[in-house]
Design a protein around this motif. Structure first.
Motif, mmCIF file in Angstrom:
data_model
loop_
_atom_site.group_PDB
_atom_site.id
_atom_site.type_symbol
_atom_site.label_atom_id
_atom_site.label_comp_id
_atom_site.label_asym_id
_atom_site.label_seq_id
_atom_site.Cartn_x
_atom_site.Cartn_y
_atom_site.Cartn_z
ATOM 1 N N PRO A 164 0.720 -1.270 -0.034
ATOM 2 C CA PRO A 164 0.067 -0.136 0.018
ATOM 3 C C PRO A 164 0.923 1.168 -0.014
ATOM 4 O O PRO A 164 1.982 1.128 0.565
ATOM 5 C CB PRO A 164 -0.907 -0.222 1.185
ATOM 6 C CG PRO A 164 -0.852 -1.706 1.682
ATOM 7 C CD PRO A 164 0.590 -2.156 1.266
ATOM 8 N N MET A 165 0.407 2.286 -0.842
ATOM 9 C CA MET A 165 1.096 3.598 -0.741
ATOM 10 C C MET A 165 0.358 4.749 -0.873
ATOM 11 O O MET A 165 -0.858 4.616 -1.778
ATOM 12 C CB MET A 165 2.068 3.531 -2.093
ATOM 13 C CG MET A 165 2.892 4.807 -2.001
ATOM 14 S SD MET A 165 3.924 4.823 -3.639
ATOM 15 C CE MET A 165 5.293 3.618 -3.333
ATOM 16 N N ASP A 166 0.410 5.795 -0.016
ATOM 17 C CA ASP A 166 -0.509 6.856 -0.230
ATOM 18 C C ASP A 166 0.256 8.014 -1.105
ATOM 19 O O ASP A 166 1.462 7.928 -1.220
ATOM 20 C CB ASP A 166 -0.756 7.344 1.250
ATOM 21 C CG ASP A 166 0.432 7.501 2.254
ATOM 22 O OD1 ASP A 166 1.470 7.854 1.786
ATOM 23 O OD2 ASP A 166 0.013 7.440 3.540
ATOM 24 N N ASP A 167 -0.190 9.108 -1.143
ATOM 25 C CA ASP A 167 0.109 10.310 -1.703
ATOM 26 C C ASP A 167 1.352 10.837 -1.034
ATOM 27 O O ASP A 167 2.439 11.463 -1.545
ATOM 28 C CB ASP A 167 -0.803 11.203 -2.242
ATOM 29 C CG ASP A 167 -1.740 10.995 -3.332
ATOM 30 O OD1 ASP A 167 -1.411 10.015 -3.879
ATOM 31 O OD2 ASP A 167 -2.629 11.963 -3.368
ATOM 32 N N VAL A 168 1.314 10.729 0.404
ATOM 33 C CA VAL A 168 2.466 11.204 1.210
ATOM 34 C C VAL A 168 3.655 10.497 0.840
ATOM 35 O O VAL A 168 4.813 11.133 0.605
ATOM 36 C CB VAL A 168 2.081 11.354 2.481
ATOM 37 C CG1 VAL A 168 3.317 11.635 3.470
ATOM 38 C CG2 VAL A 168 0.888 12.309 2.796
ATOM 39 N N ARG A 169 3.656 9.236 0.783
ATOM 40 C CA ARG A 169 5.003 8.424 0.492
ATOM 41 C C ARG A 169 5.436 8.700 -1.020
ATOM 42 O O ARG A 169 6.484 8.597 -1.212
ATOM 43 C CB ARG A 169 4.688 7.057 0.775
ATOM 44 C CG ARG A 169 5.550 5.828 0.306
ATOM 45 C CD ARG A 169 6.840 5.936 1.181
ATOM 46 N NE ARG A 169 6.751 6.005 2.732
ATOM 47 C CZ ARG A 169 7.038 4.737 3.127
ATOM 48 N NH1 ARG A 169 7.256 3.553 2.566
ATOM 49 N NH2 ARG A 169 6.790 4.851 4.471
ATOM 50 N N ARG A 170 4.495 8.731 -1.854
ATOM 51 C CA ARG A 170 4.702 8.954 -3.322
ATOM 52 C C ARG A 170 5.293 10.112 -3.614
ATOM 53 O O ARG A 170 6.480 10.248 -4.248
ATOM 54 C CB ARG A 170 3.505 8.705 -4.179
ATOM 55 C CG ARG A 170 3.582 8.562 -5.347
ATOM 56 C CD ARG A 170 2.413 8.420 -6.201
ATOM 57 N NE ARG A 170 1.542 7.093 -5.961
ATOM 58 C CZ ARG A 170 0.558 7.319 -5.284
ATOM 59 N NH1 ARG A 170 0.030 8.208 -4.838
ATOM 60 N NH2 ARG A 170 0.056 5.824 -4.896
#
Length: 409
Positions: A38-44
């Protein structure tokens, strides 16, 4: 050094069985493993830009990550598009060096998993310590040399310019332009640490956009400086385009921060080399200050485009006031009932006394315009047919704007 950090983050991710990311103590990304979960916009965004946003930094700090000595579980935040995480602070002799982050959207990362992951952390703390030490030394040398360029004597500035060239911090000397990014504080507040982080991020982002070795930057209390160095070559953005990029980046970074009302970017005139950058800096800083006082000038203000405000802003420290330029106009400024007369007078003088153009601009009948101008003459004790009187009135109006004594509704 980066190879060592990459080896460690891959080992940590393998132990836990999920992606890991390492940040330094300023929450700038230094290494990350392969991401297949799982990846959110913050990590991206962190991976793409090598840094996170000031709002996210502030949110994590509120969660206590800066003072933590043990792993911290941070909840999800829909407003920031942020999934739940586990943050493991990395310390060396109690000195905070950075963080290891794991996304834990479903809460499945156990304390035992975290303990398993910390096996390589001794190597990680030493690697981050060396990276921080080397980075801080290089950064301090560049910061000190840049500060010298902007405040010290001619001899000291020339020495600093030579040092920056010899160490390869900048590629070449030559035409240098200063940009000043000004944080305009919200009413009753001062820019806080999060605002200054946003300011530095905007400066660094713009440096990368132009070329790190063609620029220098420095952050003061409420403004930042970007020096664009070396003669302009084909393909390099103009100072105006660079200021536009800096303005847009800073405006985005500070949006929503409670301590910042808005931002202004000032542009100085080009100077022959780094040792003369102080003159461009002073112009850019003055342009930004005028833009702070006069929002109508826009968010990007150039010294060359200030017009009469170039002169008036330099007289600001001479205790020159409206009454000293034209006593009669000062009487009008004291009474809000005369606001429409002042606006009419300013439009008339801005248009070089052209009654036809003034009436069109203000959408007035010519008779109404003449009546208002006659009232100005009576109340201010002046004669608009006298060129010297018109000059004094025009200067007094602009000075009133600059000092805040005259504001249009």
């Amino acid at each position: 050094m980066h190879g060592e950090l990459q080896r460690i983050v891959d080992a940590v991710a393998a132990r836990v069985g999920r992606p890991a990311l390492i940040e330094d103590r300023r929450q700038r990304v230094v290494a990350y493993s392969e991401h297949d979960g799982p990846m959110d916009d913050v990590r991206r965004t962190s991976i793409l830009r090598r840094q996170t946003t000031p709002e996210v930094i502030a949110w994590f700090r509120d969660m206590g990550v800066l003072t933590a000595h043990a792993p911290v579980r941070t909840p999800a935040c829909a407003e920031l598009d942020l999934l739940a995480r586990v943050c493991v602070p990395i310390r060396h002799d109690d000195l905070l060096l950075g963080f290891v982050w794991f996304i834990d959207a479903d809460g499945s990362l156990t304390d035992a998993d975290i303990a398993t992951a910390t096996g390589p952390f001794t190597d990680l703390s030493l690697a981050l310590y060396r990276e921080n030490l080397l980075g801080e030394l290089a950064s301090q040398r560049e910061t000190e040399a840049t500060r010298t360029l902007l405040v010290e004597s001619r001899q000291a500035r020339e020495h600093a310019a030579r040092a920056l060239l010899e160490e390869g911090v900048v590629a070449t000397d030559g035409s240098t332009v200063a940009l000043v990014a000004q944080l305009v504080p919200a009413s009753g507040r001062q820019p806080d640490e999060v605002a200054r982080i946003a300011l530095e991020q905007a400066l660094v982002t713009t440096r990368r956009w132009i070329g790190v070795r063609e620029t220098l930057h420095l952050v003061w209390h409420d403004h930042g400086v970007l020096l664009v160095c070396g003669n302009r070559v084909a393909g390099r953005p103009s100072p105006e385009a660079t200021a536009g990029h800096l303005d847009e980046t800073l405006s985005t970074a500070t949006r929503g921060l409670p301590s910042v009302d808005r931002t202004v970017t000032g542009i100085g005139q080009p100077r022959a080399g780094l040792s003369s950058a102080i003159e461009s800096y002073q112009e850019a800083a003055q342009a930004a200050r005028v833009g702070t006082q006069l929002p109508a000038l826009g968010r990007v203000v150039s010294w060359a485009g200030l017009g009469i405000y170039r002169v008036l802003s330099q007289l600001d420290g001479q205790h020159l006031d409206v009454a000293g330029v034209h006593p009669g106009l000062e009487r009008l400024l004291r009474d809000d009932a005369h606001q429409v007369l002042l606006e009419t007078l300013e439009a008339y003088l801005d248009l070089a006394g052209n009654a036809h153009a003034t009436a069109e601009k203000l959408r007035l009948h010519r008779t109404t315009l003449y009546y208002r101008l006659q009232r100005v003459e009576q109340l201010a004790g002046t004669d608009l047919k006298d060129g010297n009187e018109r000059l004094c009135l025009h200067l007094a109006l602009k000075l009133g704007r600059l000092t805040g004594h005259y504001r249009t509704t």
